[in-house]
Design an enzyme around this catalytic site. Structure first.
Site, PDB file in Angstrom:
ATOM      1  CE  LYS A 107     -61.995  32.199   5.843  1.00 51.83           C
ATOM      2  NZ  LYS A 107     -62.938  32.463   4.750  1.00 51.83           N
TER       3      LYS A 107
ATOM      4  CG  ASP B 284     -66.094  46.037  -2.098  1.00 54.16           C
ATOM      5  OD1 ASP B 284     -66.441  45.178  -1.252  1.00 54.16           O
ATOM      6  OD2 ASP B 284     -65.068  46.741  -1.992  1.00 54.16           O
TER       7      ASP B 284
ATOM      8  CG  ASP C 286     -64.216  38.430  -7.617  1.00 56.54           C
ATOM      9  OD1 ASP C 286     -63.432  39.324  -7.258  1.00 56.54           O
ATOM     10  OD2 ASP C 286     -64.034  37.230  -7.397  1.00 56.54           O
TER      11      ASP C 286
ATOM     12  CG  ASP D 224     -46.698  26.813   9.612  1.00 51.15           C
ATOM     13  OD1 ASP D 224     -47.745  27.368   9.210  1.00 51.15           O
ATOM     14  OD2 ASP D 224     -45.688  26.672   8.899  1.00 51.15           O
TER      15      ASP D 224
ATOM     16  CE1 TYR E 131     -58.484  33.673   5.721  1.00 53.41           C
ATOM     17  CE2 TYR E 131     -57.288  32.128   7.115  1.00 53.41           C
ATOM     18  CZ  TYR E 131     -58.154  32.368   6.068  1.00 53.41           C
ATOM     19  OH  TYR E 131     -58.693  31.316   5.377  1.00 53.41           O
TER      20      TYR E 131
ATOM     21  CB  SER F  75     -60.562  28.186   7.317  1.00 52.27           C
ATOM     22  OG  SER F  75     -59.247  27.733   7.459  1.00 52.27           O
ATOM     23  CB  ALA F  76     -58.956  23.253   8.958  1.00 52.78           C
TER      24      ALA F  76
ATOM     25  CB  SER G 230     -59.740  43.503  -4.565  1.00 51.85           C
ATOM     26  OG  SER G 230     -59.990  42.367  -3.762  1.00 51.85           O
TER      27      SER G 230
HETATM   28  C1  WQD Z   1     -48.923  23.920   4.438  1.00 57.14           C
HETATM   29  C2  WQD Z   1     -47.648  23.306   5.009  1.00 57.14           C
HETATM   30  C3  WQD Z   1     -46.119  24.900   5.969  1.00 57.14           C
HETATM   31  C4  WQD Z   1     -45.085  26.930   2.236  1.00 57.14           C
HETATM   32  C5  WQD Z   1     -53.138  28.140   5.359  1.00 57.14           C
HETATM   33  C6  WQD Z   1     -54.117  28.921   6.177  1.00 57.14           C
HETATM   34  C7  WQD Z   1     -55.444  28.234   6.206  1.00 57.14           C
HETATM   35  C8  WQD Z   1     -55.964  27.991   4.823  1.00 57.14           C
HETATM   36  C9  WQD Z   1     -54.941  27.393   3.927  1.00 57.14           C
HETATM   37  C10 WQD Z   1     -56.351  29.880   3.327  1.00 57.14           C
HETATM   38  C11 WQD Z   1     -47.240  23.921   6.343  1.00 57.14           C
HETATM   39  C12 WQD Z   1     -45.521  24.213   4.771  1.00 57.14           C
HETATM   40  C13 WQD Z   1     -45.643  26.074   3.168  1.00 57.14           C
HETATM   41  C14 WQD Z   1     -43.684  26.825   1.951  1.00 57.14           C
HETATM   42  C15 WQD Z   1     -43.535  25.011   3.522  1.00 57.14           C
HETATM   43  N1  WQD Z   1     -56.613  29.158   4.346  1.00 57.14           N
HETATM   44  N2  WQD Z   1     -44.890  25.135   3.805  1.00 57.14           N
HETATM   45  N3  WQD Z   1     -42.981  25.849   2.615  1.00 57.14           N
HETATM   46  O1  WQD Z   1     -50.578  27.032   6.713  1.00 57.14           O
HETATM   47  O2  WQD Z   1     -51.714  24.780   6.532  1.00 57.14           O
HETATM   48  O3  WQD Z   1     -52.960  26.841   5.937  1.00 57.14           O
HETATM   49  O4  WQD Z   1     -53.668  28.029   4.056  1.00 57.14           O
HETATM   50  O5  WQD Z   1     -56.759  30.623   2.686  1.00 57.14           O
HETATM   51  O6  WQD Z   1     -56.332  28.986   6.930  1.00 57.14           O
HETATM   52  O7  WQD Z   1     -53.618  29.042   7.499  1.00 57.14           O
HETATM   53  O8  WQD Z   1     -51.184  26.049   4.433  1.00 57.14           O
HETATM   54  O9  WQD Z   1     -50.044  25.801   2.261  1.00 57.14           O
HETATM   55  O10 WQD Z   1     -49.333  27.683   3.800  1.00 57.14           O
HETATM   56  O11 WQD Z   1     -48.773  25.328   4.416  1.00 57.14           O
HETATM   57  O12 WQD Z   1     -42.846  24.159   4.097  1.00 57.14           O
HETATM   58  O13 WQD Z   1     -43.126  27.572   1.153  1.00 57.14           O
HETATM   59  O14 WQD Z   1     -46.573  23.576   4.108  1.00 57.14           O
HETATM   60  O15 WQD Z   1     -45.169  25.066   6.967  1.00 57.14           O
HETATM   61  O16 WQD Z   1     -46.717  22.897   7.123  1.00 57.14           O
HETATM   62  P1  WQD Z   1     -51.526  26.176   6.013  1.00 57.14           P
HETATM   63  P2  WQD Z   1     -49.832  26.284   3.649  1.00 57.14           P
END
Ligand code: WQD
Length: 338
Positions: free
Chosen positions: A154, A60, A33, A298, A150, A125-126, A36
């Site tokens: 992926k 790195d 790791d 989102d 990002y 990632s999904a 960073s």
């Molecule tokens: C989840 C839900 C928000 C914060 C992202 C990346 C994905 C993956 C995981 C990461 C959504 C809602 C969030 C807040 C909220 N990779 N929310 N208030 O967007 O599904 O996925 O993280 O490394 O690639 O896109 O995850 O946890 O940010 O959000 O209401 O303060 O929670 O709108 O519906 P997301 P999330």
């Protein structure tokens, strides 16, 4: 003879949990790791859980010579690549930083893996599914154009792996994670976001502990049962165990295709509001939250069909969202010294 797995980004949230599960399954693990985006907390936690010091290399993977040196000095049977930037919003503001870091590091890993006959597991990632036409999504569901650099990294890294496997006779697996949350039941390792968390669960736990005043729920006018977004929240220890299944499948020569993709999720959609309510209930507290406008980018709803992973990897999520949220809260309290 035991097999060796290199975990790039092994001091991070997912990498540290995977390291624990691999080690407990009998693999020798090398953590590498560049620190960073994290400090030593999780590395120390991993060693405390396992009761031994694991080899740690500060490096790195964008440094091709250092990467090649690591592979030539160690007999590495499989590499799991986590070392990448992961903040969606930051990637929109700093695309070059994301492309350079996330793509170059993986290209170097692929190059060294080709030279040394190493199996490659990529943490995908999904996000590659974007806003899906149908839910749940299977591995055959179409990938949608990425909405951030990002997400694009992926998709591109998946393609790099697919093409290298096809051209060089390598073996690779991409695991598409849904929303990893929670922490190790020991509360010794977990998620350590820097600054204001982007993700929902760290924001919830930081609000509950008093570090944030209020949780903003982004949008309550989505076309879902309660108006908030639906996601597939997967427990971090369950997710980590999927890596042990995938690594052993590669190392033991049980792959059916040289490049395989698996969804890693629970198959259960949970809304933001349901998650917040479950957190309050299981931990016996009230969260200060408010509805706010939708967050740009989102998707409304995405959850996994995880049946392929169950059939082929013999893996299945086992923990309930309540157990996972209790672990996330225990970790936040551990960080606060409570
Ligand atoms: C989840 C839900 C928000 C914060 C992202 C990346 C994905 C993956 C995981 C990461 C959504 C809602 C969030 C807040 C909220 N990779 N929310 N208030 O967007 O599904 O996925 O993280 O490394 O690639 O896109 O995850 O946890 O940010 O959000 O209401 O303060 O929670 O709108 O519906 P997301 P999330």
């Amino acid at each position: 003879m035991s097999k060796t797995v290199l975990v790039s980004g092994g001091a991070g949230f997912i990498g540290s949990h995977v390291t624990v599960e691999l080690s407990q399954a009998g693999y020798d693990v090398i953590i590498a790791d560049n620190m960073s985006n994290c400090d030593e907390t999780n590395y120390k936690g991993v060693c405390a859980i396992l009761g031994k010091q694991l080899p740690f290399i500060k490096m790195d993977f964008c440094d091709s010579a250092a990467t090649e040196k690591l592979f030539s000095e160690n007999k590495i049977d499989a590499v799991i690549h986590f070392a990448a930037f992961k903040a969606v919003g930051e990637s929109v503001a700093e695309p070059l930083m994301y492309y350079k870091n996330n793509l170059v590091s993986f290209l170097n890993i692929l190059q060294a893996s080709r030279e040394h006959g190493t199996n490659v597991l990529f943490s995908s990632s999904a996000t590659v599914y974007g806003e899906p036409d149908e839910t749940p999504v299977t591995e055959q569901s179409p990938r949608k154009p990425a909405t951030s650099p990002y997400g694009n990294t992926k998709q591109m890294c998946e393609d790099f792996l697919r093409d290298c496997v096809a051209a060089y006779g390598m073996h690779g697996i991409a695991l598409r994670y849904f929303n990893p949350i929670g922490a190790h039941p020991s509360a010794l390792i977990g998620e350590l976001p820097r600054g204001v968390p982007n993700n929902l669960v760290p924001f919830i736990t930081q609000t509950a502990i008093g570090k944030r005043e209020c949780l903003y729920i982004f949008g309550n006018d989505y076309p879902t049962p309660d108006g908030t977004c639906l996601r597939d929240y997967i427990d971090i220890v369950d997710l980590a165990k999927a890596h042990v299944c995938a690594v052993s499948r590669m190392i033991e020569g049980r792959m059916e295709e040289p490049y395989e993709i698996f969804n890693i999720g629970t198959g259960r959609p949970v809304s933001v509001l349901e998650l917040v309510n479950a957190f309050e209930k299981v931990n016996g507290l009230k969260l200060n939250y408010r509805f706010a406008p939708r967050r740009e980018g989102d998707v409304t709803a995405v959850w996994a069909d995880p049946s392929l992973a169950e059939r082929k990897l013999g893996w299945k999520a086992t923990r309930t969202v309540e157990q996972t949220l209790a672990a996330a809260w225990a970790w936040e309290k551990h960080l606060a010294g409570k």
